[in-house]
Design a protein around this motif. Structure first.
Motif, PDB file in Angstrom:
ATOM      1  N   PRO A 186      54.000  61.078  -4.842  1.00 45.81           N
ATOM      2  CA  PRO A 186      55.215  62.145  -4.986  1.00 45.81           C
ATOM      3  C   PRO A 186      55.471  63.207  -4.200  1.00 45.81           C
ATOM      4  O   PRO A 186      56.405  63.728  -4.044  1.00 45.81           O
ATOM      5  CB  PRO A 186      55.265  62.526  -6.466  1.00 45.81           C
ATOM      6  N   ALA A 187      54.136  63.994  -3.770  1.00 43.20           N
ATOM      7  CA  ALA A 187      54.273  64.959  -2.858  1.00 43.20           C
ATOM      8  C   ALA A 187      54.898  64.820  -1.496  1.00 43.20           C
ATOM      9  O   ALA A 187      54.941  65.876  -0.835  1.00 43.20           O
ATOM     10  CB  ALA A 187      53.244  65.823  -3.095  1.00 43.20           C
ATOM     11  N   ARG A 188      54.667  63.536  -1.127  1.00 44.19           N
ATOM     12  CA  ARG A 188      54.789  63.283   0.285  1.00 44.19           C
ATOM     13  C   ARG A 188      56.248  63.520   0.736  1.00 44.19           C
ATOM     14  O   ARG A 188      57.465  63.102   0.044  1.00 44.19           O
ATOM     15  CB  ARG A 188      54.748  61.702   0.623  1.00 44.19           C
ATOM     16  N   SER A 191      71.735  61.564  -6.540  1.00 43.72           N
ATOM     17  CA  SER A 191      71.311  61.103  -7.772  1.00 43.72           C
ATOM     18  C   SER A 191      70.050  60.195  -7.493  1.00 43.72           C
ATOM     19  O   SER A 191      69.180  60.232  -8.105  1.00 43.72           O
ATOM     20  CB  SER A 191      72.363  60.227  -8.701  1.00 43.72           C
ATOM     21  N   ASP A 192      70.150  59.406  -6.388  1.00 44.60           N
ATOM     22  CA  ASP A 192      69.347  58.225  -5.949  1.00 44.60           C
ATOM     23  C   ASP A 192      67.924  59.325  -5.598  1.00 44.60           C
ATOM     24  O   ASP A 192      66.858  58.796  -5.783  1.00 44.60           O
ATOM     25  CB  ASP A 192      69.612  57.605  -4.803  1.00 44.60           C
ATOM     26  N   ILE A 193      68.068  60.179  -4.858  1.00 40.30           N
ATOM     27  CA  ILE A 193      66.986  61.216  -4.285  1.00 40.30           C
ATOM     28  C   ILE A 193      66.390  61.722  -5.508  1.00 40.30           C
ATOM     29  O   ILE A 193      65.043  61.761  -5.410  1.00 40.30           O
ATOM     30  CB  ILE A 193      67.664  62.214  -3.449  1.00 40.30           C
ATOM     31  N   ALA A 194      66.996  62.032  -6.672  1.00 37.98           N
ATOM     32  CA  ALA A 194      66.430  62.674  -7.908  1.00 37.98           C
ATOM     33  C   ALA A 194      65.701  61.530  -8.412  1.00 37.98           C
ATOM     34  O   ALA A 194      65.021  62.353  -9.415  1.00 37.98           O
ATOM     35  CB  ALA A 194      67.613  63.113  -8.409  1.00 37.98           C
ATOM     36  N   SER A 195      65.325  60.252  -8.154  1.00 40.70           N
ATOM     37  CA  SER A 195      64.604  59.244  -8.827  1.00 40.70           C
ATOM     38  C   SER A 195      63.094  59.669  -8.777  1.00 40.70           C
ATOM     39  O   SER A 195      62.203  59.010  -9.251  1.00 40.70           O
ATOM     40  CB  SER A 195      64.966  57.979  -8.369  1.00 40.70           C
ATOM     41  N   GLY A 196      62.833  60.500  -7.904  1.00 40.66           N
ATOM     42  CA  GLY A 196      61.373  61.101  -7.772  1.00 40.66           C
ATOM     43  C   GLY A 196      60.786  61.432  -6.402  1.00 40.66           C
ATOM     44  O   GLY A 196      59.696  62.051  -6.382  1.00 40.66           O
ATOM     45  N   LYS A 219      50.885  58.715   8.354  1.00 40.89           N
ATOM     46  CA  LYS A 219      51.843  59.012   7.220  1.00 40.89           C
ATOM     47  C   LYS A 219      53.258  59.806   7.371  1.00 40.89           C
ATOM     48  O   LYS A 219      54.232  59.784   7.023  1.00 40.89           O
ATOM     49  CB  LYS A 219      51.309  58.962   5.758  1.00 40.89           C
ATOM     50  N   ASN A 220      52.618  61.157   7.728  1.00 36.44           N
ATOM     51  CA  ASN A 220      53.305  62.426   7.952  1.00 36.44           C
ATOM     52  C   ASN A 220      54.654  61.751   9.219  1.00 36.44           C
ATOM     53  O   ASN A 220      55.602  62.330   8.996  1.00 36.44           O
ATOM     54  CB  ASN A 220      52.549  63.421   8.582  1.00 36.44           C
ATOM     55  N   LEU A 271      55.255  71.202   8.181  1.00 39.89           N
ATOM     56  CA  LEU A 271      54.492  70.023   7.427  1.00 39.89           C
ATOM     57  C   LEU A 271      55.040  68.578   7.969  1.00 39.89           C
ATOM     58  O   LEU A 271      54.534  67.578   8.230  1.00 39.89           O
ATOM     59  CB  LEU A 271      54.750  70.042   5.800  1.00 39.89           C
ATOM     60  N   ALA A 272      56.367  68.613   8.342  1.00 41.46           N
ATOM     61  CA  ALA A 272      56.933  67.202   8.420  1.00 41.46           C
ATOM     62  C   ALA A 272      56.429  66.847  10.045  1.00 41.46           C
ATOM     63  O   ALA A 272      56.289  65.455  10.207  1.00 41.46           O
ATOM     64  CB  ALA A 272      58.739  67.492   8.530  1.00 41.46           C
ATOM     65  N   THR A 273      55.951  67.617  10.531  1.00 42.28           N
ATOM     66  CA  THR A 273      55.799  67.433  12.228  1.00 42.28           C
ATOM     67  C   THR A 273      54.370  67.119  12.230  1.00 42.28           C
ATOM     68  O   THR A 273      53.689  67.157  13.220  1.00 42.28           O
ATOM     69  CB  THR A 273      56.313  68.473  13.181  1.00 42.28           C
TER      70      THR A 273
END
Length: 359
Positions: free
Chosen positions: A32-34, A58-63, A333-334, A356-358
């Motif tokens: 979930p932290a990814r 709302s979709d993004i808020a699913s986790g 993965k990143n 972090l993203a890069t």
């Protein structure tokens, strides 16, 4: 809760989302932290179908930990007045307005529409440039490129809404005159097509090596109409085309779009929505082929919502992607989940998130 049992097929390409049916499948969010940058979604209110800012948040808020998204053109919110060529500018104005709403912080932490991909008719040739410039202005720093769909097939049961589009668009000399303005303006080109057309895109990429091209939806492998019941044969041909276009260093690929009906799976017709394990098993050959050909730093996972929402939820689709990528290194993965999208679309994220993203 009673699930709807009759999925509606939108334009033959994807099933309409059924919230009651999707709600039958809940999963624990993996990793979930990814950090995730979703580089491909649409927003629209048309033909009785609505998917706007509240819906995607709302979709993004699913986790899943989605920090930003990229809006991709959907022939939505065009202007109804003014010159025909400039009407698609309205879509960029709309997407930028949504981005401003999201930036207020009142719709969750994700920067929705942090990047915008619009549409310009490149068959305008030289006249495409002022339209591109108008969209750059309308995007107010968020506009990154265009998509001019080239999807076409001789079988109307494959092409559906694209059946009347011109054959060989990517090879057209006037189209290429319009295309030639992208790189000088610092813009990219998203390519939506079906797998038999990948060779035409390869030719285009070689002709314009300085233009960044994004191959949408794994190159559109088809499994319906004339391609139905020929999965292994079509997969082999598609794989050959993917390996060839991956030799073009200016091309990157989006990993998704496989929950549309085009691929030929019937997940939307089953009593229960699919699990992420089922989706990962079905999609792994396509996604792993793309990653092997392009490498993680030229590939990015996409939701393609709401079209892909017809077969699975946002929670489940990214769980499926995480299952497919489970054996990869952290750096890989990143790149796949955030870094490639951040770099390709030059997203202006918070410095901490961007680092972090890069990777």
């Amino acid at each position: 809760m009673v699930a709807s049992t009759s999925p509606s097929i939108r334009s033959g390409l994807y099933a309409d989302p059924r919230p009651d049916w999707l709600a039958l499948r809940k999963e624990e969010v993996l990793d979930p932290a990814r950090l995730i940058v979703d580089p491909h979604h649409h927003l629209w209110d048309r033909g009785g179908q609505r998917y706007l800012l509240d819906d995607i948040t709302s979709d993004i808020a699913s986790g899943h930990n989605v920090i930003a998204t990229v809006y991709v053109e959907a022939r939505s919110m065009y202007r109804v007045r003014g010159p025909e060529a400039l009407r698609p500018v309205g879509e960029v104005e709309f997407a930028n307005g949504v981005a401003a709403m999201s930036a207020s912080g009142g719709y969750g932490p994700a920067a929705v529409c942090a990047g915008i991909v619009g549409h310009v008719d490149l068959l305008l040739g030289e006249a495409a440039r002022p339209v591109l410039e108008a969209e750059i202005s309308a995007g107010q720093g968020r506009f990154r490129g265009i998509r001019h769909s080239a999807a076409w097939d001789s079988d109307p049961n494959v092409a559906h809404m694209y059946a009347t589009r011109p054959k060989g668009l990517l090879l057209d000399s006037t189209f290429r005159k319009g295309f030639s303005h992208l790189a000088p303006l610092g813009l990219s080109f998203d390519a939506w097509l079906f797998h038999p057309q990948i060779g035409e895109l390869t030719d285009l990429a070689r002709a314009f090596p300085d233009t960044r091209i994004v191959l949408d939806h794994c190159g559109g492998p088809a499994g319906t109409g004339q391609y139905a019941n020929r999965r292994q044969e079509i997969f082999t041909r598609w794989k050959t085309s993917i390996r060839e276009i991956a030799k073009c260093p200016n091309v990157v690929v989006k990993l998704g779009g496989l929950a549309m009906c085009l691929l030929g799976y019937d997940f939307h017709e089953r009593p229960m929505p699919p699990t992420s394990e089922e989706l990962a098993a079905a999609w792994r050959p396509y996604i792993e082929t793309c990653i092997d050909a392009f490498g993680p730093h030229r590939a990015m996972f996409e939701s393609n919502f709401p079209p892909d929402k017809g077969q699975c939820s946002y929670q489940v689709i990214f769980n499926a992607f995480k299952r497919i990528a489970a054996s990869m290194t952290e750096a890989e993965k990143n790149a796949l989940f955030s870094g490639t999208a951040t770099n390709v679309y030059r997203l202006k994220l918070d410095r901490y998130q961007e680092d972090l993203a890069t990777g």
